[in-house]
Design a protein around this motif. Structure first.
Motif, mmCIF file in Angstrom:
data_model
loop_
_atom_site.group_PDB
_atom_site.id
_atom_site.type_symbol
_atom_site.label_atom_id
_atom_site.label_comp_id
_atom_site.label_asym_id
_atom_site.label_seq_id
_atom_site.Cartn_x
_atom_site.Cartn_y
_atom_site.Cartn_z
ATOM 1 N N UNK A 133 0.812 -1.222 0.000
ATOM 2 C CA UNK A 133 0.000 0.000 0.000
ATOM 3 C C UNK A 133 0.847 1.275 0.000
ATOM 4 N N UNK A 134 2.151 1.159 0.296
ATOM 5 C CA UNK A 134 3.026 2.331 0.287
ATOM 6 C C UNK A 134 3.963 2.389 -0.920
ATOM 7 N N UNK A 135 3.846 1.440 -1.823
ATOM 8 C CA UNK A 135 4.777 1.360 -2.952
ATOM 9 C C UNK A 135 4.812 2.656 -3.759
ATOM 10 N N UNK A 136 3.691 3.286 -3.967
ATOM 11 C CA UNK A 136 3.649 4.523 -4.761
ATOM 12 C C UNK A 136 4.279 5.710 -4.036
ATOM 13 N N UNK A 137 4.579 5.538 -2.753
ATOM 14 C CA UNK A 137 5.234 6.609 -2.003
ATOM 15 C C UNK A 137 6.761 6.468 -2.008
ATOM 16 N N UNK A 138 7.250 5.341 -2.523
ATOM 17 C CA UNK A 138 8.704 5.140 -2.581
ATOM 18 C C UNK A 138 9.307 6.079 -3.623
ATOM 19 N N UNK A 139 10.557 6.480 -3.410
ATOM 20 C CA UNK A 139 11.192 7.317 -4.428
ATOM 21 C C UNK A 139 11.342 6.535 -5.725
ATOM 22 N N UNK A 140 10.999 7.151 -6.825
ATOM 23 C CA UNK A 140 11.112 6.501 -8.123
ATOM 24 C C UNK A 140 12.435 6.781 -8.792
ATOM 25 N N UNK A 141 13.063 7.858 -8.375
ATOM 26 C CA UNK A 141 14.375 8.215 -8.910
ATOM 27 C C UNK A 141 15.279 8.578 -7.755
ATOM 28 N N UNK A 142 16.479 8.075 -7.775
ATOM 29 C CA UNK A 142 17.509 8.510 -6.854
ATOM 30 C C UNK A 142 18.633 9.064 -7.700
ATOM 31 N N UNK A 143 18.921 10.335 -7.533
ATOM 32 C CA UNK A 143 20.013 10.970 -8.259
ATOM 33 C C UNK A 143 21.174 11.157 -7.307
ATOM 34 N N UNK A 144 22.321 10.648 -7.677
ATOM 35 C CA UNK A 144 23.499 10.757 -6.824
ATOM 36 C C UNK A 144 24.435 11.830 -7.323
ATOM 37 N N UNK A 145 25.061 12.547 -6.388
ATOM 38 C CA UNK A 145 26.079 13.534 -6.724
ATOM 39 C C UNK A 145 27.377 13.083 -6.094
ATOM 40 N N UNK A 146 28.454 13.168 -6.845
ATOM 41 C CA UNK A 146 29.751 12.772 -6.321
ATOM 42 C C UNK A 146 30.824 13.661 -6.922
ATOM 43 N N UNK A 147 32.056 13.350 -6.648
ATOM 44 C CA UNK A 147 33.191 14.089 -7.200
ATOM 45 C C UNK A 147 34.109 13.077 -7.871
ATOM 46 N N UNK A 148 34.507 13.358 -9.118
ATOM 47 C CA UNK A 148 35.392 12.413 -9.812
ATOM 48 C C UNK A 148 36.838 12.603 -9.348
ATOM 49 N N UNK A 149 37.752 11.815 -9.927
ATOM 50 C CA UNK A 149 39.146 11.867 -9.480
ATOM 51 C C UNK A 149 39.818 13.210 -9.761
ATOM 52 N N UNK A 150 39.228 14.012 -10.668
ATOM 53 C CA UNK A 150 39.754 15.341 -10.957
ATOM 54 C C UNK A 150 39.073 16.427 -10.125
ATOM 55 N N UNK A 151 38.187 16.020 -9.230
ATOM 56 C CA UNK A 151 37.507 16.988 -8.377
ATOM 57 C C UNK A 151 36.276 17.626 -8.994
ATOM 58 N N UNK A 152 35.866 17.149 -10.179
ATOM 59 C CA UNK A 152 34.675 17.708 -10.827
ATOM 60 C C UNK A 152 33.422 17.035 -10.292
ATOM 61 N N UNK A 153 32.389 17.846 -10.129
ATOM 62 C CA UNK A 153 31.115 17.335 -9.638
ATOM 63 C C UNK A 153 30.416 16.559 -10.747
ATOM 64 N N UNK A 154 29.812 15.427 -10.380
ATOM 65 C CA UNK A 154 29.090 14.608 -11.351
ATOM 66 C C UNK A 154 27.790 14.087 -10.775
ATOM 67 N N UNK A 155 26.838 13.753 -11.637
ATOM 68 C CA UNK A 155 25.537 13.240 -11.221
ATOM 69 C C UNK A 155 25.242 11.934 -11.950
#
Length: 196
Positions: free
Chosen positions: A139-161
């Protein structure tokens, strides 16, 4: 945040026996969402203090969060905790640090939401987070996040998603989509804000 959406509660009760790093990450998320917390102590047995939990859960509590086995390796009385939470209209969220523990420990069937680490099932770790599992009652399935977007930093220090999770339906029915955003500095554990 899903529990807040479902119950329209404004607070959360968290067992002090939940891993301190998990609680730190939860606080980071909840701070920006203005969701106050009540920490519930544990008894001499290492389990959550049920009497204190009973006092901590009120009609405006969105969820009770426990870990079982908890930080001390003690198996919580999930049934009793669920009864306390559900009596006040709160959801029970169970965190499982080790999925292989379900081979010996009774699965938390009375939980409304389960978050679990499944790295032990042999998923190789290259970079970034481990293999996580998020489950809920139908009954709560439709309340789950449908997209998870991650932000990180690559080996050169640039931000990535990256879209860490994207269900097909989220692309088809955008108006009903739920979205969550995770910030992962370097290849470490998630930190930062989540929007939904």
């Amino acid at each position: 945040m899903m529990a807040v959406r479902v119950t329209e509660g404004t607070r959360r009760a968290i067992a002090r026996s939940v891993h301190p790093e998990y609680r730190e990450v939860l606080n980071t998320y909840a701070t920006h969402q203005a969701i106050p917390q009540k920490l519930v102590s544990f008894a001499d047995s290492g389990r959550i203090d049920l009497k204190e939990l009973e006092r901590a859960v009120s009609d405006d509590t969105a969820c009770v969060l426990i870990q079982s086995p908890n930080f001390f390796g003690t198996v919580e009385d999930v049934e009793a905790i669920a009864e306390i939470a559900h009596k006040r209209g709160a959801l029970l969220i169970v965190s499982i640090a080790e999925a292989a523990s379900l081979g010996i420990v009774e699965p938390p069937r009375t939980a409304d939401i389960v978050a679990m680490e499944a790295q032990s099932f042999g998923v190789p770790r290259v970079r970034g987070p481990y293999c996580g599992v998020l489950a809920t009652k139908e009954k709560f399935v439709r309340q789950m996040p449908g997209r998870l977007a991650g932000q990180t930093v690559d080996k050169n220090g640039k931000r990535g998603f990256v879209l860490t999770l994207a269900t097909r339906e989220q692309h088809i029915r955008r108006e009903k989509a739920t979205f969550e955003y995770l910030y992962q500095p370097g290849a470490g554990r998630p930190h930062g804000e989540i929007f939904s």
